[in-house]
Design an enzyme around this catalytic site. Sequence first.
Site, mmCIF file in Angstrom:
data_model
loop_
_atom_site.group_PDB
_atom_site.id
_atom_site.type_symbol
_atom_site.label_atom_id
_atom_site.label_comp_id
_atom_site.label_asym_id
_atom_site.label_seq_id
_atom_site.Cartn_x
_atom_site.Cartn_y
_atom_site.Cartn_z
ATOM 1 N N ASP A 79 25.736 61.896 -36.892
ATOM 2 C CA ASP A 79 25.396 61.761 -35.473
ATOM 3 C C ASP A 79 26.683 61.642 -34.669
ATOM 4 O OD1 ASP A 79 23.878 61.565 -33.201
ATOM 5 O OD2 ASP A 79 23.355 59.450 -33.459
ATOM 6 N N TYR A 124 21.400 50.411 -42.202
ATOM 7 C CA TYR A 124 19.990 50.788 -42.346
ATOM 8 C C TYR A 124 19.346 50.200 -43.589
ATOM 9 C CZ TYR A 124 20.924 54.063 -38.576
ATOM 10 O OH TYR A 124 21.263 54.615 -37.372
#
Length: 589
Positions: A79, A124
Amino acid sequence: MSQEEAQEVTSPALDMGGDDDAMDDDFTDQLNKEINITSDGGVKKTILVKGEGWEKPETGDIVRVHYVGTLASDGSKFDSSRDRDDPFTFTLGQGQVIKGWDLGVASMKKGEKAVLACSAPYAYGESGSPPKIPPGATLHFEVELLGWQSVKDIAGDGGVIKSVVAEGEGWAKPDDRDEVAVRYTARVQGADAPFAQVGEGDAPDTFTVSQGGRLGIKAVSVAVKSMKKGEVARLVVKPEYGYGEAGRPEAGVPPNATLEVELALAHISKVEDVTDDGAVTKKTVAESSEWKRPNEGAKVTLRGRALLGDGTVFEEWGEGGELTFTTDEEMVCEGLDQGVMKMKKGEKAVITVPPQYAYGEAGHAGRLAAVPPGATVAFEVELVDHENAKDSWEMSDAEKVAAAAAKKEKGNAAYKADKVARAVRCWDKAVSTIAYDKSYPEDVKAASRDIRRSCWLNLAAAHLKAGAWKAAIASCDKVLEGDSHHVKALYRRAQALAGQGDLYEAECDVKKGLAAEPGNADLKALAARLRAQSKEVAKKEAALYSKMFKFPKASATPAAAPGNGGDAAADQAAAPAAETPAPAVVEAQ
């Protein structure tokens, strides 16, 4: 990391463990050095480009960053806000992003670029974020902190929420007693038109912080104390910090209205005490970049004017007609003299002086108007220049002793004129000038010690006169450290001890003094007063005890016989509240 991805991982990141301890500050600004943000090493930071200044964003601030996210395992990018040319914005410390970001960005300065290495518990977690982020992945984020908007609950109860629109300058923030100048636009929340406004073309609203301004709401005083000069802030104001249940009908503000106020702090005039009792104050109107202030004995040059309370000017000193005087020589009133020594070259200030530091009950025949008895006056002055006297560190040993002797004599003269505060300042200054005399030649050292002893005895006398018992005892202790049988020091310490009710200790000092000088009349008189006080206190204590312990009537006994009155405790020693001793006479050696 996109906004959607950041929001998706909010809960797992918050559920994970980890240590929020701050990084080691010794290495926070070193380039290309990996440092721990958390003590467990779960979040690490490597600075690539240093930031500006010293400020960092805080919890609740809205931060704006650019970032590139890669997997630590193979360096593949998952990203990037830079690829989108769209900076990412989030509220710090609110769980809107992964935990590693909340911790890492909070350690950064504006303009700083760094790599944040976030292990799985701070990213995460073990589940990852398929398909781009595998389970248990450690991630690297190259983050640049572009800036932030500070958002704070400045009232502490949600009553005033402040967002910084434009940063101010410097570090100073106003206090309750300071004077500020502000501009503002105020509207009811959701309304298009303001109900009150002071714009750029208007004279600013000037007021003392504690008193509030023309807007008439508590929120303004609360907000300005959190602001710096030049800062612009947006406030959301709950009714209790606005107009409350009554509203402000004449301005179109309904009851219990929440307000929105854009507030700009244009100027701060700091107010500080000049004298220890806070009676004389100085308000800085225009600051100076200089740092040096006039000292005692400095030759100073002022421009300005002197005013009565109603604004009448009674003295004026313009260009070519400046006021020049030497500080600490009683050439001007004491309040102005002391106030100027708080100023810096080029500074403009208002020095407010009550009568006891101005012209007292005598008044003053000014050139432009008379100052009536008991008047408070103000001096609006600019310190044009000053030439300082030698400081003690610039003097030779002999010069220090001479300066201390001169100060002592000034103190003696002030005391005789009943200017006790000035006397105390002079004696304190004399002592501090020659405080370190171990390296002096023997003859100079002897003179130094004589001056210090004399000043300490004089200070004890002044403190006795003011009823400052502890200060008087401390001054006497200084003398007795060098001569434990110094009669005058013992006498004055006994007076102070009696003043604070320590009769036994006072009697000990009197006995010690009489042992050295059996015929000392002052000590004999004090001994007699102490005996009388001890007996009086014992009687009062016995009477108190007789009321506290009452017994039923029984057959007559010697203890209950009329005339004895329960006086059994009359001979016991007690700690009384002694009479105030008479002021001691100043030793002016």
